[in-house]
Write an enzyme that holds these catalytic residues in place. Structure first.
Site, PDB file in Angstrom:
ATOM      1  CG  ASN A  62      -1.778   1.059   1.457  1.00 14.48           C
ATOM      2  OD1 ASN A  62      -1.809   2.157   0.658  1.00 14.48           O
ATOM      3  ND2 ASN A  62      -2.694   1.102   2.229  1.00 14.48           N
ATOM      4  CE  LYS A  98      -0.931   2.792   6.573  1.00 13.16           C
ATOM      5  NZ  LYS A  98      -2.272   3.299   6.695  1.00 13.16           N
ATOM      6  NE  ARG A 106      -5.954   1.979  -0.384  1.00 18.28           N
ATOM      7  CZ  ARG A 106      -5.887   3.292   0.204  1.00 18.28           C
ATOM      8  NH1 ARG A 106      -4.689   3.705   0.753  1.00 18.28           N
ATOM      9  NH2 ARG A 106      -6.982   4.097   0.212  1.00 18.28           N
ATOM     10  CG  HIS A 160     -12.508   4.127   2.816  1.00 23.51           C
ATOM     11  ND1 HIS A 160     -13.096   5.146   3.514  1.00 23.51           N
ATOM     12  CD2 HIS A 160     -11.097   4.402   3.097  1.00 23.51           C
ATOM     13  CE1 HIS A 160     -12.175   6.096   4.221  1.00 23.51           C
ATOM     14  NE2 HIS A 160     -10.918   5.486   4.072  1.00 23.51           N
ATOM     15  CG  LEU A 195     -16.840   5.864  11.592  1.00 29.44           C
ATOM     16  CD1 LEU A 195     -17.585   5.977  12.753  1.00 29.44           C
ATOM     17  CD2 LEU A 195     -17.234   6.854  10.509  1.00 29.44           C
ATOM     18  N   GLY A 196     -12.183   6.110  10.190  1.00 26.80           N
ATOM     19  CA  GLY A 196     -10.643   6.165  10.245  1.00 26.80           C
ATOM     20  C   GLY A 196     -10.246   7.387  10.278  1.00 26.80           C
ATOM     21  CG  ASN A 197      -6.281   9.967  10.272  1.00 28.43           C
ATOM     22  OD1 ASN A 197      -6.764  11.068  10.417  1.00 28.43           O
ATOM     23  ND2 ASN A 197      -5.043   9.643  10.653  1.00 28.43           N
ATOM     24  NE  ARG A 241      -9.141  13.372   2.511  1.00 29.20           N
ATOM     25  CZ  ARG A 241      -8.786  11.922   2.645  1.00 29.20           C
ATOM     26  NH1 ARG A 241      -9.807  11.542   3.275  1.00 29.20           N
ATOM     27  NH2 ARG A 241      -7.744  11.467   2.224  1.00 29.20           N
ATOM     28  CG  ASP A 284      -5.436  10.532  17.466  1.00 30.17           C
ATOM     29  OD1 ASP A 284      -6.646   9.866  18.159  1.00 30.17           O
ATOM     30  OD2 ASP A 284      -4.620   9.746  17.313  1.00 30.17           O
ATOM     31  NE  ARG A 311      -5.931   7.308  19.645  1.00 27.28           N
ATOM     32  CZ  ARG A 311      -5.137   6.493  18.912  1.00 27.28           C
ATOM     33  NH1 ARG A 311      -4.622   5.266  19.556  1.00 27.28           N
ATOM     34  NH2 ARG A 311      -4.506   6.911  17.702  1.00 27.28           N
ATOM     35  N   GLY A 319     -10.402   2.502  12.758  1.00 33.59           N
ATOM     36  CA  GLY A 319      -9.846   3.088  14.082  1.00 33.59           C
ATOM     37  C   GLY A 319     -10.951   3.774  14.951  1.00 33.59           C
ATOM     38  CD  GLU A 326     -11.458  -1.841  13.442  1.00 28.12           C
ATOM     39  OE1 GLU A 326     -10.467  -2.372  14.088  1.00 28.12           O
ATOM     40  OE2 GLU A 326     -11.346  -1.909  11.986  1.00 28.12           O
ATOM     41  CD  GLU A 337      -8.577  -0.403   4.152  1.00 28.15           C
ATOM     42  OE1 GLU A 337      -8.266  -0.028   5.351  1.00 28.15           O
ATOM     43  OE2 GLU A 337      -8.868   0.375   3.224  1.00 28.15           O
TER      44      GLU A 337
HETATM   45  P1  ADP Z   1      -6.280   5.231   8.805  1.00 25.32           P
HETATM   46  O1  ADP Z   1      -7.540   5.822   8.243  1.00 25.32           O
HETATM   47  O2  ADP Z   1      -5.192   6.134   8.781  1.00 25.32           O
HETATM   48  O3  ADP Z   1      -6.108   3.716   8.526  1.00 25.32           O
HETATM   49  P2  ADP Z   1      -7.328   4.549  11.317  1.00 25.32           P
HETATM   50  O4  ADP Z   1      -8.444   3.539  10.628  1.00 25.32           O
HETATM   51  O5  ADP Z   1      -6.026   3.755  11.970  1.00 25.32           O
HETATM   52  O6  ADP Z   1      -6.822   5.394  10.141  1.00 25.32           O
HETATM   53  O7  ADP Z   1      -8.110   5.425  12.513  1.00 25.32           O
HETATM   54  C1  ADP Z   1      -7.528   6.418  12.896  1.00 25.32           C
HETATM   55  C2  ADP Z   1      -8.394   7.166  13.830  1.00 25.32           C
HETATM   56  O8  ADP Z   1      -8.780   6.109  15.098  1.00 25.32           O
HETATM   57  C3  ADP Z   1      -7.892   8.170  14.618  1.00 25.32           C
HETATM   58  O9  ADP Z   1      -8.408   9.544  14.494  1.00 25.32           O
HETATM   59  C4  ADP Z   1      -7.567   7.750  16.164  1.00 25.32           C
HETATM   60  O10 ADP Z   1      -7.854   8.641  16.955  1.00 25.32           O
HETATM   61  C5  ADP Z   1      -9.006   6.857  16.054  1.00 25.32           C
HETATM   62  N1  ADP Z   1      -8.764   5.913  17.247  1.00 25.32           N
HETATM   63  C6  ADP Z   1      -7.967   4.969  17.478  1.00 25.32           C
HETATM   64  N2  ADP Z   1      -7.979   4.181  18.503  1.00 25.32           N
HETATM   65  C7  ADP Z   1      -9.150   4.835  19.075  1.00 25.32           C
HETATM   66  C8  ADP Z   1      -9.678   4.824  20.469  1.00 25.32           C
HETATM   67  N3  ADP Z   1      -9.308   4.003  21.238  1.00 25.32           N
HETATM   68  N4  ADP Z   1     -10.441   5.568  20.680  1.00 25.32           N
HETATM   69  C9  ADP Z   1     -10.959   6.546  20.081  1.00 25.32           C
HETATM   70  N5  ADP Z   1     -10.424   6.804  18.721  1.00 25.32           N
HETATM   71  C10 ADP Z   1      -9.532   5.924  18.433  1.00 25.32           C
END
Ligand code: ADP
Length: 406
Positions: A9, A16, A100, A189, A218-220, A250, A291, A293, A339, A342, A393
């Protein structure tokens, strides 16, 4: 028989990779393959110092820092990591390399074995993904040189959404834009939406063909899709990944007149607005961090900007769930992945709050259990199941790669 696939990727500033061993005949089952090695190179081409981290199960991570001037240097470092830390790629019989590829336009509706003609078409699509497709091409060319004779396969982020009906993928814009410049919704995605929707059907004990699901990735980056009987019929990302949900950096949906307005009042040109909407907006623009978190910590400390960011983030998700419920008519499951999806119970609870009339509810205890497996978080007997399904993925890329190389 087990086969080994290298999944690459290659992103605009990172690589990656995973070396996966899997049994292609078990592709539809729970077999999630064996990770022989996984790795990441970051900060490629930025001028600063990047890190390559290479991991093998049961051993200490192998790490090197370097200025990775471009993707070619970074790929060479990845091959060196395999040589130095193993497994030695020349002693393993690689069945294929799966790449990818971000944008497949309308040209690619499924994973495709790479040859010069296919590579040429991916090159032709560069205007649609000017940062991503060139990086993907570097990876394909580099792997071609490194593994002569090993089949290479492109797995497109857009392919799964090529089943969108015209009513969903057409923007109401002038004909010339649509015909000459290929302006339409593509969606991204796709590998994740495909994998997660198929797993969701399995968790429900049904076939994908008779299951309707809403998948929240719901990731970055973040996107939502409506999957009807295993086919994507609507998705929130558009011509580019900018449209739809609020993301790390974004904006997602905004009034399309905002760029012209900013040009008038702030003299910002289209490129500057595009940059800001992609890199300085979303959670980062609202709360100062991309982020979730960090944003949650700030909100817990009483920061009003962080609280608003979470409100906006969850409101947008709820709005899309309602819209896609209407698109599907009947929904069997709402599925959270990636992220945030999950790992963050708060987002799951708040995004679906108040949807009981639609048959959607979240059981607090199930939602907050630290369980990491595929699971229900809705109460027993709920009309619509709410699930958490970890995405994979790389596994899906490896699986699709093996499926087309036979
Ligand atoms: P990418 O799109 O880069 O693959 P990921 O699927 O790893 O990203 O998701 C990243 C996001 O997941 C970040 O915004 C991070 O804050 C969030 N995240 C990861 N672990 C947690 C957690 N325990 N609680 C809340 N958000 C989390």
């Amino acid at each position: 028989m087990k086969q080994v696939v290298l999944v690459l990727n290659v992103g605009s500033s990172s690589i990656k990779y995973q070396l996966l061993e899997l049994d292609p005949s078990a592709a539809e089952s729970r077999d999630s393959g064996t990770r022989l090695a996984t790795g990441l190179v970051d900060r490629i081409g930025g001028g600063g110092t990047g890190t390559l981290t290479h991991k093998r199960p049961g051993t200490d991570p192998y790490e090197i820092t370097d200025t990775f001037a471009d993707h070619e240097h970074a790929l060479a470092a990845v091959l060196a990591a395999f040589r130095d830390a193993g497994p030695a790629l020349d002693t393993i019989r690689l069945t294929a390399v799966g790449h990818r590829v971000v944008h497949g336009g309308t040209e690619f509706t499924q994973a495709t074995v790479l040859d010069e003609a296919v590579l040429g078409k991916i090159r032709d699509l560069i205007p649609l993904a000017p940062l991503h497709n060139p990086a993907n091409i570097t990876g394909i060319e580099g792997a071609g040189r490194a593994f002569p004779g090993v089949p290479q396969v492109a797995v497109f982020d857009t392919a799964f959404h090529q089943t969108l009906p015209a009513a969903a993928h057409t923007y109401a814009v002038p004909e010339q834009w649509r015909e000459r410049y290929a302006v339409r919704r593509y969606g991204f995605h796709g590998t994740s939406h495909e994998y997660v929707s198929r797993r969701a059907a399995a968790v429900l004990g049904r076939s994908a063909a008779e299951t309707n699901v809403i998948v929240l990735h719901l990731g970055n980056g973040a996107s939502v899709s409506a999957i009807e009987g295993g086919r994507s019929v609507e998705t929130s990302m558009g011509l580019t990944p900018l449209e739809g949900l609020v993301m790390g950096t974004r904006s997602g949906d905004i009034d399309p007149a905002i760029p012209a307005y900013l040009e008038r009042v702030a003299r910002l040109d289209a490129a500057a607005v595009d940059e800001a909407l992609n890199r300085e907006s979303g959670l980062l623009g609202l709360a100062g961090s991309n982020d979730l978190r960090d944003v949650k910590k700030q909100a817990d400390g009483g920061d009003p900007a962080a609280r608003l960011a979470i409100d906006v983030y969850c409101h947008r998700i709820r709005k899309y769930v309602g819209a896609y419920y209407a698109v599907l008519g009947r929904v069997d499951a709402v599925v959270f992945t990636a992220g945030v999806g999950e790992n963050d119970p708060l987002t799951r609870e708040r995004s679906l709050a108040g949807l009981e009339r639609l048959g959607i509810a979240v059981d607090r205890e199930r939602n907050e259990s630290g369980d990491r497996d595929e699971r229900f978080i809705s109460p027993d007997g709920a009309e619509v199941a709410v699930l958490v399904v970890p995405t994979d993925e790389e596994l899906e890329i490896a699986r699709q790669t093996l499926a087309v190389v036979g």
